[in-house]
Design a protein around this motif. Structure first.
Motif, mmCIF file in Angstrom:
data_model
loop_
_atom_site.group_PDB
_atom_site.id
_atom_site.type_symbol
_atom_site.label_atom_id
_atom_site.label_comp_id
_atom_site.label_asym_id
_atom_site.label_seq_id
_atom_site.Cartn_x
_atom_site.Cartn_y
_atom_site.Cartn_z
ATOM 1 N N GLY A 221 0.823 -1.199 0.000
ATOM 2 C CA GLY A 221 0.000 0.000 0.000
ATOM 3 C C GLY A 221 0.859 1.252 0.000
ATOM 4 O O GLY A 221 1.877 1.309 0.701
ATOM 5 N N ILE A 222 0.486 2.233 -0.805
ATOM 6 C CA ILE A 222 1.224 3.496 -0.872
ATOM 7 C C ILE A 222 0.246 4.652 -0.982
ATOM 8 O O ILE A 222 -0.947 4.455 -1.217
ATOM 9 N N TYR A 223 0.762 5.879 -0.804
ATOM 10 C CA TYR A 223 -0.032 7.074 -1.073
ATOM 11 C C TYR A 223 0.665 7.912 -2.134
ATOM 12 O O TYR A 223 1.884 8.021 -2.143
ATOM 13 N N LEU A 224 -0.136 8.451 -3.059
ATOM 14 C CA LEU A 224 0.403 9.265 -4.149
ATOM 15 C C LEU A 224 0.156 10.746 -3.846
ATOM 16 O O LEU A 224 -0.445 11.480 -4.621
ATOM 17 N N PHE A 225 0.559 11.132 -2.646
ATOM 18 C CA PHE A 225 0.486 12.521 -2.198
ATOM 19 C C PHE A 225 -0.970 12.961 -2.011
ATOM 20 O O PHE A 225 -1.859 12.127 -1.860
ATOM 21 N N GLU A 226 -1.186 14.265 -2.022
ATOM 22 C CA GLU A 226 -2.485 14.783 -1.590
ATOM 23 C C GLU A 226 -3.033 15.801 -2.586
ATOM 24 O O GLU A 226 -2.320 16.278 -3.471
ATOM 25 N N ILE A 302 0.929 15.592 -11.440
ATOM 26 C CA ILE A 302 2.128 15.873 -10.633
ATOM 27 C C ILE A 302 2.997 14.646 -10.402
ATOM 28 O O ILE A 302 4.150 14.773 -9.990
ATOM 29 N N THR A 303 2.467 13.438 -10.676
ATOM 30 C CA THR A 303 3.256 12.218 -10.490
ATOM 31 C C THR A 303 3.688 11.582 -11.804
ATOM 32 O O THR A 303 4.586 10.741 -11.820
ATOM 33 N N GLY A 304 3.031 11.951 -12.905
ATOM 34 C CA GLY A 304 3.343 11.339 -14.180
ATOM 35 C C GLY A 304 2.827 9.923 -14.310
ATOM 36 O O GLY A 304 3.251 9.184 -15.217
ATOM 37 N N GLN A 305 1.902 9.523 -13.441
ATOM 38 C CA GLN A 305 1.363 8.162 -13.457
ATOM 39 C C GLN A 305 -0.068 8.160 -13.997
ATOM 40 O O GLN A 305 -0.816 9.118 -13.798
ATOM 41 N N ASP A 306 -0.452 7.073 -14.663
ATOM 42 C CA ASP A 306 -1.806 6.868 -15.159
ATOM 43 C C ASP A 306 -2.520 5.965 -14.160
ATOM 44 O O ASP A 306 -2.257 4.758 -14.091
ATOM 45 N N LEU A 307 -3.415 6.523 -13.365
ATOM 46 C CA LEU A 307 -4.053 5.759 -12.296
ATOM 47 C C LEU A 307 -5.014 4.700 -12.826
ATOM 48 O O LEU A 307 -5.235 3.686 -12.161
ATOM 49 N N PRO A 321 2.959 -0.758 -9.443
ATOM 50 C CA PRO A 321 4.100 -0.467 -10.329
ATOM 51 C C PRO A 321 5.286 0.173 -9.610
ATOM 52 O O PRO A 321 6.429 0.001 -10.038
ATOM 53 N N LEU A 322 5.022 0.949 -8.543
ATOM 54 C CA LEU A 322 6.082 1.661 -7.835
ATOM 55 C C LEU A 322 5.900 1.511 -6.328
ATOM 56 O O LEU A 322 4.783 1.334 -5.836
ATOM 57 N N GLY A 323 7.008 1.627 -5.610
ATOM 58 C CA GLY A 323 6.962 1.685 -4.158
ATOM 59 C C GLY A 323 6.920 3.134 -3.695
ATOM 60 O O GLY A 323 7.162 4.058 -4.482
ATOM 61 N N GLN A 324 6.661 3.330 -2.395
ATOM 62 C CA GLN A 324 6.536 4.694 -1.871
ATOM 63 C C GLN A 324 7.782 5.523 -2.149
ATOM 64 O O GLN A 324 7.690 6.689 -2.546
ATOM 65 N N HIS A 325 8.949 4.927 -1.971
ATOM 66 C CA HIS A 325 10.208 5.669 -2.132
ATOM 67 C C HIS A 325 10.501 6.018 -3.588
ATOM 68 O O HIS A 325 11.359 6.871 -3.867
ATOM 69 N N GLU A 326 9.787 5.374 -4.521
ATOM 70 C CA GLU A 326 10.032 5.623 -5.946
ATOM 71 C C GLU A 326 9.151 6.715 -6.523
ATOM 72 O O GLU A 326 9.371 7.162 -7.657
ATOM 73 N N LEU A 327 8.142 7.135 -5.785
ATOM 74 C CA LEU A 327 7.221 8.159 -6.289
ATOM 75 C C LEU A 327 7.867 9.536 -6.227
ATOM 76 O O LEU A 327 8.495 9.898 -5.223
ATOM 77 N N VAL A 328 7.678 10.309 -7.279
ATOM 78 C CA VAL A 328 8.245 11.655 -7.359
ATOM 79 C C VAL A 328 7.124 12.650 -7.622
ATOM 80 O O VAL A 328 6.255 12.414 -8.474
ATOM 81 N N ARG A 329 7.139 13.734 -6.887
ATOM 82 C CA ARG A 329 6.148 14.800 -7.066
ATOM 83 C C ARG A 329 6.813 15.963 -7.799
ATOM 84 O O ARG A 329 7.867 16.439 -7.392
ATOM 85 N N ARG A 330 6.155 16.434 -8.872
ATOM 86 C CA ARG A 330 6.754 17.520 -9.663
ATOM 87 C C ARG A 330 5.687 18.513 -10.090
ATOM 88 O O ARG A 330 4.667 18.153 -10.653
#
Length: 664
Positions: A221-226, A302-307, A321-330
């Motif tokens: 389980g991860i969170y993709l920011f807010e 902001i994440t470049g991901q297709d949910l 596809p990614l772990g928490q530490h791999e997510l980047v916010r831009r």
């Protein structure tokens, strides 16, 4: 991965899911009601199945018909979108029983989080902070009143099973509570089939901050920011943004971790959103939406991901596809919800045909998610959303500038929309400075909902120019090619060549006299003269030099109705035609009340002969799952009640007639 999926929804979310599926080589099946036979989502799909009449209760909410459509077409999975059956545990179970993958969480998680009251009890056990409130199972009116009085006012009355602001009332004093409870119960029953309520202490200046979470079936389980969704009207989101401004990193992390813990507490799988109220450095759990949210595109930007791609992967049993530490916010992103609604009439839903629809150009910075095309109709059967406008840039200031420009470039004619209202929010200094909480719109209401302004001379000039050029393009047919009646240059015997246009602006007549000159026109108006030169037209776009300035506008002419779309404004005019005026007048001097929109009568609260007082509720009408009360404008006696509960009413239909009580 799946070969074919069915989307159990309509409109923009169905189209949005199809775009990702097609990119991944997955075939799609649409379902549609009789009202949606020519809808955009039907045209986009590889296959489409008719599932019933227009009302959602007879089509999009019929789980058995949707499952039958999936079985008939060989769809391996069903994407529920949002709304309709997306958070229906019984539907999720029925999919599993029929060997079809439900692209959402297990039924147990939907049940646990679908009840606001039950979810709060679970979160309390898990140590997630809660707003003080009543989440008990007792639903008698006396129990709710006692709980509210014990809690103190203001109180928020909420539908336990709902979302989207439906079945929700703010009560500021005890005398308002019973009416709020009754209204919330009716609205909740109509929207969700469950009229149970909960109560919460109403915070006076909170922000609405939500966390996008994702879990897979392997326990990750991860969170993709807010996202910050504080700009709301009637508890419905208007503009969302990500990330949430002015949020300390330690708070952001704590909220994200709490959201993931909440999801794992119910063995969650798939996309979900955990919503919090944030005030004075503290956050409180509100609810969890067990589906993809309307505002998910700002997270994607902001994440470049297709949910939706993530949903497909997780539903097919693959890990995140990614772990928490791999997510980047831009960067920073905004989403503005474009609705067919009348902001000057308390945001009443609007209906009509999209006579002209021209969204801004899309690119890496601007995205438009929609389910309608020019010529489509917005009806009273479904949510009146036209599109979601999403913008992105490197920081909030630059993204906000792009939002303002994109709203100014969004052209819609044929119905009333909230585009001007959205532009007013995006352009407000307090919004730019992020002086924002859930009371933003009410606090700045006078700035955002300015009274109707007179159509400016420039717009009148564009309207007149468009009508003149339209007449030149289709001259009157006469047998004699030399007849002066063929001329469109305002020829007059013994007079200056001119033409008069009488345009109705709101209820005010505006006379425009056009004098024909060799290079263009001189136009006399109430405010002065406009010199128009070098006018040209391409499609509906008119370009001209007006008083020495080169300008362009889109002019949409439909019968006697004229819409001038210029500089982000939609100016509405009507060509005055004396022959079209109604000659009949109501001989009876009594009063009447008409439907403010197309909808269904929920309650008729008065009878013929009953004496009513000014402000008394006479009838309750529902449109697009929102209730609207019809009140007596003055003291009087009811003469006739023309509709009863369950009756369909058209916009402008007379509902009640009564005799006005004369002042003594």
């Amino acid at each position: 991965m799946f070969d074919k999926i069915l989307i159990a929804n309509r409109g923009e979310i169905a189209c949005r899911v199809m775009r990702t599926a097609k990119r991944l080589g997955i075939r799609t099946v649409a379902v549609y009601s009789e009202a949606d036979a020519n809808a955009m989502h039907v045209a986009m799909a590889d296959e489409a199945v008719l599932i019933g009449p227009a009302p959602a209760s007879e089509s999009y909410l019929k789980a058995d018909r949707i499952i039958d459509a999936a079985k008939r077409t060989g769809a391996q999975a069903i994407h529920p979108g949002y709304g309709f059956l997306s958070e229906n545990a019984g539907f999720a179970e029925a999919c599993a029983d029929n060997g079809i993958v439900f692209m959402g969480p297990p039924a147990s998680a939907i049940r646990a989080m679908g009840s606001k009251a039950e979810s709060k009890r679970l979160m309390e056990d898990a140590g997630v902070p809660l707003v003080p409130g009543y989440h008990g199972q007792g639903q008698e009116q006396a129990e709710l009143v006692a709980a509210a009085n014990k809690m103190g006012y203001p109180v928020l009355v909420k539908a336990s099973a709902g979302g989207g602001g439906k079945g929700m009332r703010v009560v500021r004093q005890e005398s308002e509570l019973v009416d709020a409870i009754n209204g919330a119960k009716r609205e909740a029953k109509a929207a969700f089939g469950d009229d149970s309520l909960l109560l919460e202490r109403y915070l006076d200046h909170p922000r609405h901050v939500e966390i996008q979470i994702f879990c897979d079936s392997l326990g990750n389980g991860i969170y993709l920011f807010e996202r910050d969704c504080s700009v709301q009207r009637r508890h419905q989101k208007v503009i969302e943004e990500a990330p949430a401004p002015l949020l300390a990193e330690e708070v952001r992390q704590a909220m994200g971790e709490a959201a993931v813990a909440a999801a794992k507490a119910v063995n969650y799988v798939g996309a979900g959103t955990v919503e919090f109220l944030y005030q004075d450095g503290q956050f409180f759990f509100i609810e969890m939406n067990t589906r993809l949210q309307v505002e998910h595109p700002v997270t994607e930007m902001i994440t470049g991901q297709d949910l939706v791609e993530w949903q497909l992967l997780v539903a097919s049993g693959r890990p995140l596809p990614l772990g928490q530490h791999e997510l980047v916010r831009r960067g920073h992103a905004f989403e503005a919800r474009i609705y067919a609604e009348d902001t000057d009439r308390d945001f009443l839903p609007a209906t009509g045909t999209l006579v002209h629809l021209a969204p801004p150009a899309t690119n890496a910075h601007v995205r438009v998610d929609t389910g309608v095309r020019q010529g489509d109709a917005v009806t009273a059967f479904y949510d009146p959303m036209i599109a979601k406008l999403i913008v992105w840039d490197e920081d909030r200031d630059r993204a906000l500038r792009r939002l303002r420009r994109a709203l100014a470039d969004y052209e819609i004619a044929g119905m009333t929309t909230n585009v001007g209202f959205l532009a007013a929010i995006a352009g407000h200094p307090a919004f730019a400075a992020f002086q924002v909480d859930t009371g933003f719109i009410n606090r700045h209401r006078d700035d955002l909902l300015k009274s109707a302004q007179a159509v400016p001379s420039t717009a009148l000039a564009f309207a007149a120019a468009a009508m003149l050029m339209e007449r030149e393009a289709a001259p009157t047919r006469r047998d004699d090619p030399h007849s002066p009646w063929r001329l469109t240059n305002g020829w007059r015997m013994n007079d200056d060549n001119h033409h008069d246009f009488r345009l109705i602006d709101n209820e005010t007549a505006r006379l425009v006299t056009v004098h024909f000159r060799s290079l263009g026109w001189d136009m006399d108006m109430p405010e002065g003269k406009c010199v128009v030169r070098g006018a040209s037209r391409q499609g509906r776009t008119v370009t001209a030099e007006i008083n020495g300035e080169r300008k362009s506008a889109t002019v949409v002419i439909q019968g006697f109705d004229i819409t001038v779309l210029e500089a982000g404004n939609a100016w509405k005019l009507k060509l005055d035609d004396p022959s079209a005026k109604a000659a009949d007048q109501d001989a009876d001097a009594g009063g009447s009340l008409t439907a403010p929109m197309t909808g269904t009568v929920v309650q008729a609260l008065v009878k013929a002969g009953e004496v009513v007082e000014k402000g008394q509720v006479l009838m309750v009408v529902e449109a697009m799952k929102m209730e609207h009360t019809i009140k007596a404008p003055t003291d009087g006696t009811v003469k006739e009640v023309l509709y009863g509960a369950g009756d369909q009413v058209a916009d402008g239909a007379q509902l009640v007639t009564f005799e006005v009580t004369e002042a003594k």
